[in-house]
Design a protein around this motif. Sequence first.
Motif, short mmCIF file in Angstrom:
data_model
loop_
_atom_site.label_atom_id
_atom_site.label_comp_id
_atom_site.label_asym_id
_atom_site.label_seq_id
_atom_site.Cartn_x
_atom_site.Cartn_y
_atom_site.Cartn_z
N GLY A 1 -35.61 -42.88 19.97
CA GLY A 1 -36.40 -42.05 20.31
C GLY A 1 -36.95 -42.00 21.72
O GLY A 1 -36.94 -43.00 22.16
N ALA A 2 -37.84 -41.05 21.99
CA ALA A 2 -38.29 -40.86 23.53
C ALA A 2 -39.44 -40.33 23.48
O ALA A 2 -40.10 -39.82 24.80
CB ALA A 2 -37.34 -40.09 24.41
N GLY A 3 -40.31 -40.03 22.53
CA GLY A 3 -41.48 -39.19 22.77
C GLY A 3 -42.69 -39.75 22.38
O GLY A 3 -42.77 -41.21 22.25
N GLY A 4 -43.68 -39.41 22.16
CA GLY A 4 -45.06 -39.80 22.02
C GLY A 4 -44.92 -40.54 20.57
O GLY A 4 -45.78 -41.64 20.39
N ARG A 5 -44.39 -40.07 19.37
CA ARG A 5 -44.09 -40.72 18.27
C ARG A 5 -43.78 -41.79 18.19
O ARG A 5 -44.39 -42.95 17.82
CB ARG A 5 -43.47 -39.71 17.25
N GLU A 6 -42.50 -42.20 19.29
CA GLU A 6 -42.12 -43.44 19.58
C GLU A 6 -42.83 -44.44 20.39
O GLU A 6 -42.61 -45.56 20.01
CB GLU A 6 -40.56 -42.95 20.19
N ALA B 1 -35.55 -49.93 22.69
CA ALA B 1 -35.70 -48.67 22.52
C ALA B 1 -34.78 -47.66 23.14
O ALA B 1 -34.29 -47.91 24.52
CB ALA B 1 -37.28 -48.31 23.12
N ALA B 2 -34.20 -46.76 22.37
CA ALA B 2 -33.18 -45.98 23.03
C ALA B 2 -33.49 -44.37 22.86
O ALA B 2 -33.47 -43.96 21.73
CB ALA B 2 -31.67 -46.15 22.60
N PRO B 3 -33.70 -43.71 23.77
CA PRO B 3 -33.62 -43.90 25.15
C PRO B 3 -34.91 -44.37 25.67
O PRO B 3 -34.95 -44.84 26.77
CB PRO B 3 -33.20 -42.57 25.98
N GLY B 4 -36.05 -44.11 25.10
CA GLY B 4 -37.38 -44.43 25.39
C GLY B 4 -38.05 -43.58 26.44
O GLY B 4 -37.33 -42.48 26.99
N ASN B 5 -39.15 -44.03 26.88
CA ASN B 5 -39.87 -43.32 28.07
C ASN B 5 -40.77 -44.50 28.89
O ASN B 5 -40.80 -45.56 28.45
CB ASN B 5 -40.61 -42.35 27.81
N PRO B 6 -41.27 -44.08 29.92
CA PRO B 6 -41.67 -45.04 30.63
C PRO B 6 -42.98 -45.89 30.22
O PRO B 6 -43.07 -46.95 30.15
CB PRO B 6 -42.52 -44.31 31.98
N VAL C 1 -35.19 -48.31 13.48
CA VAL C 1 -36.39 -47.48 13.27
C VAL C 1 -36.16 -46.07 13.93
O VAL C 1 -35.94 -46.21 14.92
CB VAL C 1 -37.79 -47.83 13.73
N VAL C 2 -35.63 -45.15 13.20
CA VAL C 2 -35.52 -43.73 13.83
C VAL C 2 -36.53 -42.87 13.86
O VAL C 2 -37.11 -42.61 12.83
CB VAL C 2 -34.12 -43.03 12.85
N GLY C 3 -36.89 -42.69 14.91
CA GLY C 3 -38.28 -41.90 15.23
C GLY C 3 -38.13 -40.23 14.86
O GLY C 3 -38.64 -39.89 14.07
N PRO C 4 -37.18 -39.78 15.64
CA PRO C 4 -37.06 -38.14 15.58
C PRO C 4 -36.00 -37.70 14.28
O PRO C 4 -35.25 -38.45 13.90
CB PRO C 4 -36.40 -37.65 16.76
#
Length: 423
Positions: A7-12, A30-35, A67-70
């Motif tokens: 995942g790549a959001g605030g939840r993740e 983390a894939a793809p993640g964020n900064p 762990v799958v977020g979205p």
Amino acid sequence: MNVLLIGAGGREHALAWKIAQSPMLDRLYAAPGNPGIGECAELVPLDLLDHDAVRDFCREKSVDLVVVGPEAPLVDGLADSLNDAGICVFGPSAAAARLEGSKGFTKDLCSRHDIPTARYKRFSDVAAAKAHLDESGYPMVIKADGLAAGKGVTIAASRAEAEAAIDGCFEGDFGGPGAEIVVEEFLEGEEASLFCLCDGTRALVFGTAQDHKRAFDRDRGPNTGGMGAYSPALALNDRMVERVISEIIEPTLKGMAEIGAPFCGVLYAGLMLTETGPKLIEYNVRFGDPEAQVLMMRLESDPLPIFLAAAKGDLSGIAVEWSGDRALTVVMAADGYPGAYDKGTEISRLPENDATTQIFHAGTSRDGGRLLATGGRVLNVTARGRTVREAASRAYDAVEKVQWEKGFFRTDIGHRAIMIEDS
């Protein structure tokens, strides 16, 4: 253990932040993640639609738990592909993920098992749906059947609004065009969210929250993916939680097992607390966003052994410890959201995190040394406090220190809870 977070959001970001604190953790990918996630984990550019690539990465890096977020990868069957390869996944199968992937599927399950929910009808063509409007009162609720990023629901106050919502659903305003819609009665009461971790047969209560879906103050404007949340939900006391478990969650787990789709993972029940008792609005099959942010801020337990137990199908003996604090998050969104908005605007300054306040990245990217807003919901400014008022004060103090000219936020997150606390 080695963990891959999808995942790549605030939840993740919130999940990564909490998982990174686990003494069980060796490496977090983390894939793809964020900064923001990149401060907690090693980012990997995997194509989540390429299940073989995800599987091969897990084997190469000796990943012990995914762990799958979205919701989208779950509905797409990523958990099935990885489980078939012998890789442990915290998240339901595609068959079980239909609880979120199809609102019509969930409503039919509720009907079969006497789970309290709004009266409804399903439609697969425009003419039949509009003909039904003559039989209904207003307001009514129009829902796109499939995934819609939290925005496929319209509360129609008139026939004109209902017809526009029906047309929008079938024309693809909330995803793929022309599939199916659900038309429901409008429920009155207080909304709240209950989270359970499930192992196929058991449900372990994993916190409560209330979110704010409307874009603007005083619950005005269009529905969004969520503009803020707080936890715990004051309306969900222990007695009400027991009712939800016995009347809604347990019959759902039984029903899913009976059709050969046992549910393992996070079951998130969106509820309406009506005069006659709790009713299910809808299910999500993952942590909420932004509810995960406030849950992770309050969670005292190490999440990894809990997630692993659910993934392995045995939550017996597992207990969860929570802080006595309240937590509250304020979503900072791009101007225009949930409609069209500019991407690539610069966030020139963020305040430092501290023991009670964390800023989770939801829709950001890096361009050299510049932090850019690339999503609709961009930042989740989250804080803890002894009361909701204290948590809100800390969160809004941090919001005021963010330097970003192209964003907006609601100023009244948690206002109902604060009124209750003050009364």
